[in-house]
Design a protein around this motif. Sequence first.
Motif, PDB file in Angstrom:
ATOM      1  N   THR A   1      -6.338  -6.127   3.718  1.00 31.69           N
ATOM      2  CA  THR A   1      -5.990  -4.793   4.206  1.00 31.69           C
ATOM      3  C   THR A   1      -5.077  -4.884   5.426  1.00 31.69           C
ATOM      4  N   SER A   2      -5.432  -5.753   6.389  1.00 30.52           N
ATOM      5  CA  SER A   2      -4.604  -5.897   7.601  1.00 30.52           C
ATOM      6  C   SER A   2      -3.209  -6.377   7.251  1.00 30.52           C
TER       7      SER A   2
ATOM      8  N   ILE B   1       0.840  -1.190   0.000  1.00 31.26           N
ATOM      9  CA  ILE B   1       0.000   0.000   0.000  1.00 31.26           C
ATOM     10  C   ILE B   1       0.875   1.239   0.000  1.00 31.26           C
ATOM     11  N   ASP B   2       0.325   2.334  -0.505  1.00 28.60           N
ATOM     12  CA  ASP B   2       1.114   3.556  -0.541  1.00 28.60           C
ATOM     13  C   ASP B   2       1.104   4.228   0.818  1.00 28.60           C
ATOM     14  N   LYS B   3       1.953   5.241   0.965  1.00 25.34           N
ATOM     15  CA  LYS B   3       2.110   5.924   2.247  1.00 25.34           C
ATOM     16  C   LYS B   3       0.815   6.582   2.715  1.00 25.34           C
ATOM     17  N   GLU B   4       0.087   7.143   1.767  1.00 25.59           N
ATOM     18  CA  GLU B   4      -1.146   7.839   2.144  1.00 25.59           C
ATOM     19  C   GLU B   4      -2.162   6.869   2.732  1.00 25.59           C
ATOM     20  N   THR B   5      -2.299   5.736   2.082  1.00 30.81           N
ATOM     21  CA  THR B   5      -3.249   4.725   2.584  1.00 30.81           C
ATOM     22  C   THR B   5      -2.775   4.188   3.930  1.00 30.81           C
TER      23      THR B   5
ATOM     24  N   SER C   1      -1.666  -2.763  24.931  1.00 28.59           N
ATOM     25  CA  SER C   1      -0.933  -3.511  23.910  1.00 28.59           C
ATOM     26  C   SER C   1      -1.861  -4.450  23.152  1.00 28.59           C
ATOM     27  N   ILE C   2      -2.701  -5.167  23.878  1.00 28.50           N
ATOM     28  CA  ILE C   2      -3.639  -6.091  23.241  1.00 28.50           C
ATOM     29  C   ILE C   2      -4.605  -5.336  22.338  1.00 28.50           C
ATOM     30  N   ALA C   3      -5.137  -4.217  22.839  1.00 27.10           N
ATOM     31  CA  ALA C   3      -6.099  -3.436  22.063  1.00 27.10           C
ATOM     32  C   ALA C   3      -5.459  -2.872  20.796  1.00 27.10           C
ATOM     33  N   LEU C   4      -4.221  -2.371  20.899  1.00 22.58           N
ATOM     34  CA  LEU C   4      -3.527  -1.802  19.747  1.00 22.58           C
ATOM     35  C   LEU C   4      -3.318  -2.847  18.660  1.00 22.58           C
ATOM     36  N   ASN C   5      -2.817  -4.017  19.051  1.00 20.76           N
ATOM     37  CA  ASN C   5      -2.533  -5.062  18.067  1.00 20.76           C
ATOM     38  C   ASN C   5      -3.812  -5.649  17.478  1.00 20.76           C
ATOM     39  N   ALA C   6      -4.861  -5.722  18.304  1.00 19.94           N
ATOM     40  CA  ALA C   6      -6.138  -6.200  17.784  1.00 19.94           C
ATOM     41  C   ALA C   6      -6.699  -5.240  16.747  1.00 19.94           C
ATOM     42  N   ALA C   7      -6.459  -3.930  16.945  1.00 24.48           N
ATOM     43  CA  ALA C   7      -6.949  -2.933  15.991  1.00 24.48           C
ATOM     44  C   ALA C   7      -6.250  -3.079  14.639  1.00 24.48           C
ATOM     45  N   PHE C   8      -4.978  -3.456  14.639  1.00 23.45           N
ATOM     46  CA  PHE C   8      -4.255  -3.637  13.390  1.00 23.45           C
ATOM     47  C   PHE C   8      -4.821  -4.779  12.542  1.00 23.45           C
ATOM     48  N   VAL C   9      -5.403  -5.812  13.194  1.00 24.36           N
ATOM     49  CA  VAL C   9      -5.934  -6.943  12.429  1.00 24.36           C
ATOM     50  C   VAL C   9      -7.460  -6.918  12.377  1.00 24.36           C
ATOM     51  N   SER C  10      -8.033  -5.753  12.645  1.00 25.92           N
ATOM     52  CA  SER C  10      -9.494  -5.636  12.649  1.00 25.92           C
ATOM     53  C   SER C  10     -10.081  -5.425  11.250  1.00 25.92           C
ATOM     54  N   PHE C  11      -9.225  -5.162  10.262  1.00 23.00           N
ATOM     55  CA  PHE C  11      -9.686  -4.995   8.877  1.00 23.00           C
ATOM     56  C   PHE C  11      -9.782  -6.371   8.220  1.00 23.00           C
ATOM     57  N   ASP C  12     -10.146  -6.370   6.944  1.00 22.68           N
ATOM     58  CA  ASP C  12     -10.146  -7.646   6.218  1.00 22.68           C
ATOM     59  C   ASP C  12      -8.694  -8.122   6.088  1.00 22.68           C
ATOM     60  N   VAL C  13      -8.517  -9.415   5.777  1.00 27.23           N
ATOM     61  CA  VAL C  13      -7.189 -10.030   5.766  1.00 27.23           C
ATOM     62  C   VAL C  13      -6.239  -9.305   4.821  1.00 27.23           C
TER      63      VAL C  13
ATOM     64  N   LEU D   1       0.222  -4.305   7.982  1.00 26.98           N
ATOM     65  CA  LEU D   1       1.277  -4.873   8.844  1.00 26.98           C
ATOM     66  C   LEU D   1       2.603  -4.975   8.107  1.00 26.98           C
ATOM     67  N   ARG D   2       2.556  -5.349   6.829  1.00 25.57           N
ATOM     68  CA  ARG D   2       3.800  -5.455   6.067  1.00 25.57           C
ATOM     69  C   ARG D   2       4.418  -4.087   5.842  1.00 25.57           C
ATOM     70  N   SER D   3       3.552  -3.086   5.648  1.00 24.68           N
ATOM     71  CA  SER D   3       4.066  -1.745   5.376  1.00 24.68           C
ATOM     72  C   SER D   3       4.807  -1.150   6.568  1.00 24.68           C
TER      73      SER D   3
END
Length: 575
Positions: free
Chosen positions: A565-566, A507-511, A551-563, A570-572
């Motif tokens: 997008t998440s 994904i690009d920086k803006e996204t 910490s749990i809430a932050l990491n859960a938010a990162f994987v809350s999108f579809d596979v 995460l890779r970016s």
Amino acid sequence: MDLSVDTPNFKQYTFQELKDALAHIDREQYPDRANELMLEIASRRDRSPEPDDVQGAELDEELHPNIFIRYWKGQVSLPVSYWAVGIAVSLLIVLLSLVVAKGIETATSSALLGAYILGMYVVMIVLLVWQSVGVYRSASKHPLRGGSVAWAYTAKVMVFVSLLSFLNQMYVSGFSIMKGGYQTLIGTATYPETQFRLLNGGKELELFGGLEIGSEALLEEQLKLNPEVEVLHLHSNGGRILAAKRMMKLVQSYQLDTYVRTECSSSCTLLFLAGKTKLIGHGAKLKFHAASIGAVSGHNVKEIGREFEEAYLDEGIAKWFVDKIVNTPNTQLWEPSEDDLLRAGFVDRIVNPDQYAYSGIGTASSIKVEDIESGLLTQDYILAMKEHDPDTYQQAIALNLNGMLQGLPLAEVTNQMVDLIYNVRLPVYLANGSNAALVKYWKAQIFRMEELREDYPLACASFVYPDEVPVENRYGNEGGISEKGKALESAALAELIRSYQGNYQDIDKETQQSLIQEVLTKLRAQNEAFMQVVSSAKDYVDKPELMCDASIALNAAFVSFDVETSGQLLRSIQN
């Protein structure tokens, strides 16, 4: 004519007494008595010529000039044979036992030890046979010397009783001890070679193999060559008690701790007791049984087991524990529980074996790369590494091989593996893994944090904020992960490794910035304090539950999108 009132009744005299009386009588003063003596002697010879003549001839035999042969032939009086010689032989056997005990104590080889044991029994048997034959023959001649027939028979009976008692003792233990002494003498009753391996940079020394006469010299040589040794690892099935006791003095002199990671049995447990601090790893075994000589066990021949028993008691071990040891046959092994070992004072501490050098694997030449590989490849992520990241796999093999060759603690080798996989290679895997693999791995990490929070919240916080949390509170010092958690992480890591060389859309920086803002919005909506923790985690070390929840809430938010997008998000953030 003999007018004496005290005329003797020659009918009551023994044949020998008649002959003695005739030889010493004054024939001129007592001619009638002399005549009566001759008639009585002639009369007895007419009635029983053979026995009296034979007896007379035996008593008339010439005494042998050698006192030992004279005794053997029964030419010494019964009182001297039975009492004087009997007491002398008994004292001689006691003296012999003391001399042999001293000799055994200072024996410099197993052959010399066998010679002492076998020699003692041979000399003892010769002495007892010589004494018994002499008493019996003397008793046979005793009545002919004018002695009591009853006493002669009693002496013979006592000879038989003594011999039967001795034969029984020899049957129970003596013959087996002689056999053991003979085998030791000719070298067929020896123990495995005592070997050593220096571990953990020279701080620890492993002893494995048997305990034999001369092992103490080998141990002393190792300790002189390696003065930094603090801990002696014991991996042995035992050996000679004498060797163990000699080695105990060295361990005490050098003030070494003793440690068992695998198994220490029989007399090895006696050596273990010499440690300044006596340690065993969780799962290690101390095994006990009674002492033995040859096939004879000290559990039913107390004389054999007494030295072993006293050695344990002298070290302050509880009597009930020692009783159990000395009553266990030498063909069996008693394995007390860790609680019993602590309660009896046999062990000071039960320790984590990973914190000590890895021992119990034999010589360095027995450490094979194939064995290391077979152990590592039980983990799916290692198998994935072998297939998709062979260079890192070879580094992992080398780390484990070198760690085992150097005798490093397993915890240290594990830390090196963690550094290689998680600090060196994991960032590469995360920066290049598939979307699905990244999300799966992130969820496995969230599961780990949730488990850590239950046991030790600060360990959970340190898992995410290693730079902010003090070293002593980081994960690994406290807390734990279930088998389920380990399986989830291993499977996720394996999938990540298998996917990391693919071509995936980024994904690009803006996204990226837009998605991160959405993550923070979700975090703030859940709890405003979570944002403060994320902004300055070091200010919340005294609130580990809050740090962990954030910490749990932050990491859960990162994987809350579809596979997709998440995964892209995460890779970016890894690049």
